[in-house]
Design a protein around this motif. Structure first.
Motif, PDB file in Angstrom:
ATOM      1  N   ARG A 194      40.729  43.793  37.863  1.00 34.79           N
ATOM      2  CA  ARG A 194      41.752  43.904  38.903  1.00 34.79           C
ATOM      3  C   ARG A 194      41.968  42.543  39.575  1.00 34.79           C
ATOM      4  O   ARG A 194      43.108  42.114  39.795  1.00 34.79           O
ATOM      5  CB  ARG A 194      41.334  44.957  39.924  1.00 34.79           C
ATOM      6  N   TYR A 232      41.442  39.628  38.264  1.00 33.62           N
ATOM      7  CA  TYR A 232      42.113  38.742  37.312  1.00 33.62           C
ATOM      8  C   TYR A 232      43.600  39.055  37.225  1.00 33.62           C
ATOM      9  O   TYR A 232      44.437  38.139  37.245  1.00 33.62           O
ATOM     10  CB  TYR A 232      41.470  38.857  35.928  1.00 33.62           C
ATOM     11  N   ASN A 233      43.944  40.334  37.129  1.00 33.45           N
ATOM     12  CA  ASN A 233      45.354  40.698  37.030  1.00 33.45           C
ATOM     13  C   ASN A 233      46.125  40.297  38.281  1.00 33.45           C
ATOM     14  O   ASN A 233      47.292  39.884  38.201  1.00 33.45           O
ATOM     15  CB  ASN A 233      45.500  42.204  36.791  1.00 33.45           C
ATOM     16  N   GLU A 234      45.485  40.416  39.431  1.00 38.08           N
ATOM     17  CA  GLU A 234      46.148  40.034  40.677  1.00 38.08           C
ATOM     18  C   GLU A 234      46.409  38.531  40.704  1.00 38.08           C
ATOM     19  O   GLU A 234      47.508  38.079  41.039  1.00 38.08           O
ATOM     20  CB  GLU A 234      45.292  40.430  41.888  1.00 38.08           C
ATOM     21  N   ARG A 262      46.471  36.373  38.210  1.00 39.14           N
ATOM     22  CA  ARG A 262      47.430  35.949  37.184  1.00 39.14           C
ATOM     23  C   ARG A 262      48.833  36.413  37.542  1.00 39.14           C
ATOM     24  O   ARG A 262      49.824  35.751  37.235  1.00 39.14           O
ATOM     25  CB  ARG A 262      47.025  36.502  35.810  1.00 39.14           C
ATOM     26  N   GLY A 263      48.912  37.569  38.208  1.00 39.55           N
ATOM     27  CA  GLY A 263      50.204  38.077  38.634  1.00 39.55           C
ATOM     28  C   GLY A 263      50.920  37.133  39.581  1.00 39.55           C
ATOM     29  O   GLY A 263      52.155  37.086  39.609  1.00 39.55           O
ATOM     30  N   PRO A 298      38.649  37.393  30.534  1.00 35.42           N
ATOM     31  CA  PRO A 298      39.587  38.484  30.232  1.00 35.42           C
ATOM     32  C   PRO A 298      39.577  38.817  28.750  1.00 35.42           C
ATOM     33  O   PRO A 298      39.358  37.953  27.898  1.00 35.42           O
ATOM     34  CB  PRO A 298      40.944  37.912  30.661  1.00 35.42           C
ATOM     35  N   GLN A 345      43.927  42.098  27.733  1.00 37.31           N
ATOM     36  CA  GLN A 345      44.359  41.739  29.080  1.00 37.31           C
ATOM     37  C   GLN A 345      45.272  40.511  29.051  1.00 37.31           C
ATOM     38  O   GLN A 345      46.283  40.456  29.760  1.00 37.31           O
ATOM     39  CB  GLN A 345      43.138  41.476  29.953  1.00 37.31           C
ATOM     40  N   GLY A 392      49.539  40.329  30.149  1.00 37.53           N
ATOM     41  CA  GLY A 392      50.225  39.356  30.988  1.00 37.53           C
ATOM     42  C   GLY A 392      51.274  38.568  30.232  1.00 37.53           C
ATOM     43  O   GLY A 392      52.363  38.292  30.757  1.00 37.53           O
ATOM     44  N   GLN A 412      56.997  45.911  35.025  1.00 40.79           N
ATOM     45  CA  GLN A 412      55.959  45.538  35.984  1.00 40.79           C
ATOM     46  C   GLN A 412      55.976  46.418  37.232  1.00 40.79           C
ATOM     47  O   GLN A 412      54.980  47.054  37.569  1.00 40.79           O
ATOM     48  CB  GLN A 412      56.116  44.055  36.374  1.00 40.79           C
ATOM     49  N   SER A 422      49.376  51.724  39.078  1.00 42.47           N
ATOM     50  CA  SER A 422      48.357  51.085  39.903  1.00 42.47           C
ATOM     51  C   SER A 422      48.157  51.840  41.201  1.00 42.47           C
ATOM     52  O   SER A 422      47.023  52.020  41.662  1.00 42.47           O
ATOM     53  CB  SER A 422      48.768  49.637  40.198  1.00 42.47           C
ATOM     54  N   HIS A 475      49.285  48.330  28.514  1.00 40.24           N
ATOM     55  CA  HIS A 475      48.460  48.713  29.658  1.00 40.24           C
ATOM     56  C   HIS A 475      47.291  49.575  29.204  1.00 40.24           C
ATOM     57  O   HIS A 475      46.141  49.359  29.614  1.00 40.24           O
ATOM     58  CB  HIS A 475      49.327  49.472  30.667  1.00 40.24           C
TER      59      HIS A 475
END
Length: 217
Positions: A47, A49-51, A53-54, A104, A108, A112, A128, A136, A198
């Motif tokens: 989570r 990492y995704n945030e 990178r987002g 990651p 993952q 992205g 997204q 999410s 996902h």
């Protein structure tokens, strides 16, 4: 011929719901049981990492949005993602974990990359915000019952309220950009592609959690 845009958005939401509701929980949620300590820290790492990178991916997306009002709203989301990454990292460290050693998965990274490659606004808003952020939000609601009280409080106070806005932003973006047949076709395809990516990402992390003994089979 393009359908009414509100009807089209309702169709996408229903298609997403049908897809995800047919899957086992381990394909849609990182936290399938009670988690605290290092197990909770491990569950939060993807989570985080995704945030983080987002921030970059959604930040670049702003340049592909010609509508100034939507640029402002997407800019707000970028700030939210940075805030979420900060809170997740703090919580991981408080639980005894560290993000320094996080690597990651290939799934993952592909997730992205797919978002980053979406050239049309309707694709990104559909994939997204409408698809991923809606899922999410549902996943985060489960976090309130499955994490330790301090982690649950983090979600409730600092993350979940923003996710509701992000999901709504997908609706607003599609209202503007998904009004023609080609645009609707692109948006639907983007939903299909990101749903599969996902699930692949979640499966990869769930597998790692099981292998490390943090989840019970």
């Amino acid at each position: 011929m393009a359908v009414d845009v509100e009807e089209f958005i309702a169709q996408l939401n229903q298609e997403n719901e049908d897809y995800f509701s047919a899957l086992p929980e381990t394909d849609t949620v990182y936290w399938t049981g009670k988690l605290d300590g290092l197990a909770a820290a491990e569950a939060l790492k993807p989570r985080w990492y995704n945030e983080i990178r987002g921030v970059d991916i959604i930040g670049r997306f702003i340049g592909r949005v010609p509508d100034l009002t939507l640029k402002i709203l997407v800019g707000r989301q970028v700030g939210d993602e940075a805030k979420h990454a900060k809170h997740c990292r703090r919580r991981i460290e408080a639980l005894g974990g560290s993000v320094i050693d996080y690597r990651p998965s290939a799934e993952q990274l592909r997730f992205g990359d797919l978002l980053d490659e979406m050239a049309y606004p309707e694709e990104f808003f559909a994939a997204q915000q409408l698809t991923v952020e809606t899922q999410s939000l549902k996943r985060n609601e489960k976090a309130l019952a499955r994490f330790d009280p301090e982690t649950a409080e983090m979600f409730e106070k600092h993350i979940n309220p923003d996710e509701r806005f992000h999901a709504r932003l997908g609706h607003l973006g599609l209202q503007v950009f998904a009004r023609t047949t080609p645009a609707q076709d692109r948006a639907r395809k983007a939903c299909e592609v990101i749903r599969e990516a996902h699930v692949a990402m979640v499966r990869a992390h769930s597998g790692n959690m099981f292998a490390a003994g943090y989840l019970n089979a």
